[in-house]
Design a protein around this motif. Structure first.
Motif, mmCIF file in Angstrom:
data_model
loop_
_atom_site.group_PDB
_atom_site.id
_atom_site.type_symbol
_atom_site.label_atom_id
_atom_site.label_comp_id
_atom_site.label_asym_id
_atom_site.label_seq_id
_atom_site.Cartn_x
_atom_site.Cartn_y
_atom_site.Cartn_z
ATOM 1 N N GLN A 121 -13.725 85.513 -12.050
ATOM 2 C CA GLN A 121 -14.208 84.133 -12.190
ATOM 3 C C GLN A 121 -13.046 83.150 -12.284
ATOM 4 O O GLN A 121 -13.055 82.087 -11.647
ATOM 5 C CB GLN A 121 -15.097 84.030 -13.433
ATOM 6 C CG GLN A 121 -16.414 84.768 -13.316
ATOM 7 C CD GLN A 121 -17.118 84.942 -14.652
ATOM 8 O OE1 GLN A 121 -16.496 84.868 -15.709
ATOM 9 N NE2 GLN A 121 -18.420 85.188 -14.613
ATOM 10 N N THR A 125 -12.137 80.136 -9.654
ATOM 11 C CA THR A 125 -12.015 78.751 -10.117
ATOM 12 C C THR A 125 -10.651 78.192 -9.748
ATOM 13 O O THR A 125 -10.539 77.023 -9.355
ATOM 14 C CB THR A 125 -12.235 78.669 -11.640
ATOM 15 O OG1 THR A 125 -13.559 79.114 -11.930
ATOM 16 C CG2 THR A 125 -12.069 77.243 -12.139
ATOM 17 N N LEU A 249 -23.376 76.117 -19.970
ATOM 18 C CA LEU A 249 -22.202 76.172 -19.098
ATOM 19 C C LEU A 249 -21.905 77.617 -18.715
ATOM 20 O O LEU A 249 -21.893 78.506 -19.576
ATOM 21 C CB LEU A 249 -20.968 75.576 -19.795
ATOM 22 C CG LEU A 249 -20.994 74.091 -20.131
ATOM 23 C CD1 LEU A 249 -19.750 73.711 -20.923
ATOM 24 C CD2 LEU A 249 -21.092 73.250 -18.867
ATOM 25 N N ASN A 250 -21.647 77.849 -17.445
ATOM 26 C CA ASN A 250 -21.275 79.181 -16.978
ATOM 27 C C ASN A 250 -19.791 79.440 -17.204
ATOM 28 O O ASN A 250 -18.998 78.509 -17.372
ATOM 29 C CB ASN A 250 -21.594 79.334 -15.490
ATOM 30 C CG ASN A 250 -23.082 79.337 -15.214
ATOM 31 O OD1 ASN A 250 -23.882 79.791 -16.035
ATOM 32 N ND2 ASN A 250 -23.471 78.829 -14.060
ATOM 33 N N SER A 253 -16.674 77.611 -15.211
ATOM 34 C CA SER A 253 -17.265 76.398 -14.635
ATOM 35 C C SER A 253 -16.333 75.198 -14.749
ATOM 36 O O SER A 253 -15.434 75.151 -15.596
ATOM 37 C CB SER A 253 -18.595 76.083 -15.314
ATOM 38 O OG SER A 253 -18.405 75.843 -16.703
ATOM 39 N N THR A 255 -16.143 71.055 -15.209
ATOM 40 C CA THR A 255 -16.770 69.794 -15.602
ATOM 41 C C THR A 255 -15.734 68.696 -15.420
ATOM 42 O O THR A 255 -14.629 68.782 -15.945
ATOM 43 C CB THR A 255 -17.242 69.848 -17.069
ATOM 44 O OG1 THR A 255 -18.260 70.858 -17.198
ATOM 45 C CG2 THR A 255 -17.802 68.509 -17.519
ATOM 46 N N THR A 269 -19.032 65.975 -12.322
ATOM 47 C CA THR A 269 -19.659 67.293 -12.215
ATOM 48 C C THR A 269 -19.823 67.872 -13.614
ATOM 49 O O THR A 269 -19.002 67.626 -14.497
ATOM 50 C CB THR A 269 -18.830 68.274 -11.362
ATOM 51 O OG1 THR A 269 -17.547 68.479 -11.990
ATOM 52 C CG2 THR A 269 -18.616 67.759 -9.958
ATOM 53 N N GLY A 271 -20.457 71.618 -15.342
ATOM 54 C CA GLY A 271 -20.636 73.066 -15.241
ATOM 55 C C GLY A 271 -20.741 73.576 -13.823
ATOM 56 O O GLY A 271 -21.541 74.472 -13.536
ATOM 57 N N GLU A 272 -19.934 73.061 -12.922
ATOM 58 C CA GLU A 272 -20.023 73.457 -11.513
ATOM 59 C C GLU A 272 -19.518 74.888 -11.312
ATOM 60 O O GLU A 272 -18.401 75.233 -11.700
ATOM 61 C CB GLU A 272 -19.196 72.507 -10.649
ATOM 62 C CG GLU A 272 -19.176 72.897 -9.181
ATOM 63 C CD GLU A 272 -18.136 72.131 -8.376
ATOM 64 O OE1 GLU A 272 -17.863 72.536 -7.235
ATOM 65 O OE2 GLU A 272 -17.583 71.146 -8.901
ATOM 66 N N THR A 273 -20.341 75.722 -10.695
ATOM 67 C CA THR A 273 -19.925 77.071 -10.293
ATOM 68 C C THR A 273 -20.379 77.366 -8.866
ATOM 69 O O THR A 273 -20.557 78.524 -8.483
ATOM 70 C CB THR A 273 -20.505 78.137 -11.248
ATOM 71 O OG1 THR A 273 -21.910 77.907 -11.425
ATOM 72 C CG2 THR A 273 -19.811 78.126 -12.591
ATOM 73 N N ILE A 281 -21.494 84.902 -11.160
ATOM 74 C CA ILE A 281 -21.889 83.880 -12.126
ATOM 75 C C ILE A 281 -22.470 84.514 -13.379
ATOM 76 O O ILE A 281 -23.354 85.376 -13.319
ATOM 77 C CB ILE A 281 -22.911 82.901 -11.504
ATOM 78 C CG1 ILE A 281 -22.253 82.137 -10.339
ATOM 79 C CG2 ILE A 281 -23.442 81.928 -12.537
ATOM 80 C CD1 ILE A 281 -23.194 81.212 -9.590
ATOM 81 N N SER A 283 -23.051 83.477 -17.906
ATOM 82 C CA SER A 283 -22.892 82.513 -18.976
ATOM 83 C C SER A 283 -22.759 83.175 -20.341
ATOM 84 O O SER A 283 -22.157 82.627 -21.253
ATOM 85 C CB SER A 283 -24.090 81.548 -19.010
ATOM 86 O OG SER A 283 -25.293 82.252 -19.222
#
Length: 288
Positions: A121, A125, A249-250, A253, A255, A269, A271-273, A281, A283
């Motif tokens: 993850q 990101t 929120l994942n 993610s 923000t 934005t 919690g954009e994933t 994905i 959480s």
């Protein structure tokens, strides 16, 4: 005419439903050559229940300059000049990144390292942030292990010259008792007392409009934790801070919050994933 009257009522009800209860439509006449008079419900005697606090960061120019003390022209000139010098000119962009999934079975913080999924993850990101083609000014890392690991993976995709800082203020914690309460999560009152003051101090450190001497927009990354980010969002938008736990929120993610020179705040934005495939994905902090 009775049939048309019935149709008129149905039209009003239907159009009102389409507007989600936010608008109502008034039909002035049954004749087809007449226009519909459309009005929004909030335009009638509307008064905001809560007004925006322009000086929320204590950097509103008028609050930084000594007021005019006389009606002399030079005094007014002095005030206007200082007012202009105190105005912000650039936008501060804050990117709040939640750490990746980590091992919750760890007894100490050092043992709560990222899972394999958490490392993936963080890498995804980092790739997403690199694709934005932004010149990052600063990377701030929570001192907790899972945030440190996440930030280091992300940094591999960014400019090697980016300034990096560690900050204990943005460690995870309990910022304020949530409303509504959550039955399975009830920290001791002293935890809110201790964590809340720290997280509030973190907000004051990072959330403010750009200083007058800053002429270019700035971009700061904060790699931290869900509770901290959710509280920051509520505070920045001047929403009731007790509502922070209503936001999910994942892991990994993004923000994005922008603070404009006027002091207005924009949430771009939350919690954009979308940069992750569904299989990446998560959480909740699943055990390894």
């Amino acid at each position: 005419m009775a049939t048309w009257s019935r149709f008129q009522k149905i039209a009003i009800i239907s159009l009102g439903a389409v507007g989600g209860g936010f608008a109502y439509y008034q039909i002035n006449s049954t004749r087809s050559d007449k226009k519909f008079d459309v009005q929004n419900s909030w335009t009638t005697n509307f008064t905001p229940s809560v007004k925006w606090d322009k000086n929320w960061d204590h950097r509103e120019p008028a609050s930084l300059v000594k007021p005019i003390r006389s009606d002399k022209p030079e005094e007014e000139n002095r005030y206007n000049e200082q007012l202009e010098k105190s105005k912000s000119k650039a936008v501060r962009h804050l990117f709040l990144i939640r750490h990746g999934q980590y091992n919750v079975d760890g007894v100490t913080d050092k043992e709560r390292t990222l899972t394999e999924l958490g490392r993936q993850q963080a890498d995804l990101t980092g790739q997403r942030l690199a694709c934005l083609d932004i010149k990052w000014d600063l990377l701030v890392r929570s001192t907790m292990t899972r945030a440190q690991e996440t930030a280091k993976i992300i940094a591999q995709h960014l400019d090697k010259n980016i300034e990096v800082k560690d900050c204990q203020l943005i460690e995870e914690g309990a910022p304020i008792p949530p409303e509504p309460p959550v039955g399975h999560w009830r920290p001791e009152p002293r935890q809110f007392f201790q964590d809340g003051a720290r997280i509030e101090a973190a907000f004051r450190r990072y959330f403010h409009r750009a200083p007058p001497e800053q002429t270019q927009d700035s971009y700061t990354l904060l790699v931290c934790h869900a509770n901290v980010i959710r509280f920051f969002v509520c505070k920045a938008l001047q929403f009731p801070p007790e509502g922070w736990l209503r936001i999910a929120l994942n892991h990994g993610s993004i923000t994005w919050i922008s603070i404009l020179p006027s002091g207005n705040v924009v949430l771009r934005t939350l919690g954009e994933t979308g940069h992750m495939a569904p299989k990446y994905i998560s959480s909740r902090n699943n055990p390894t």
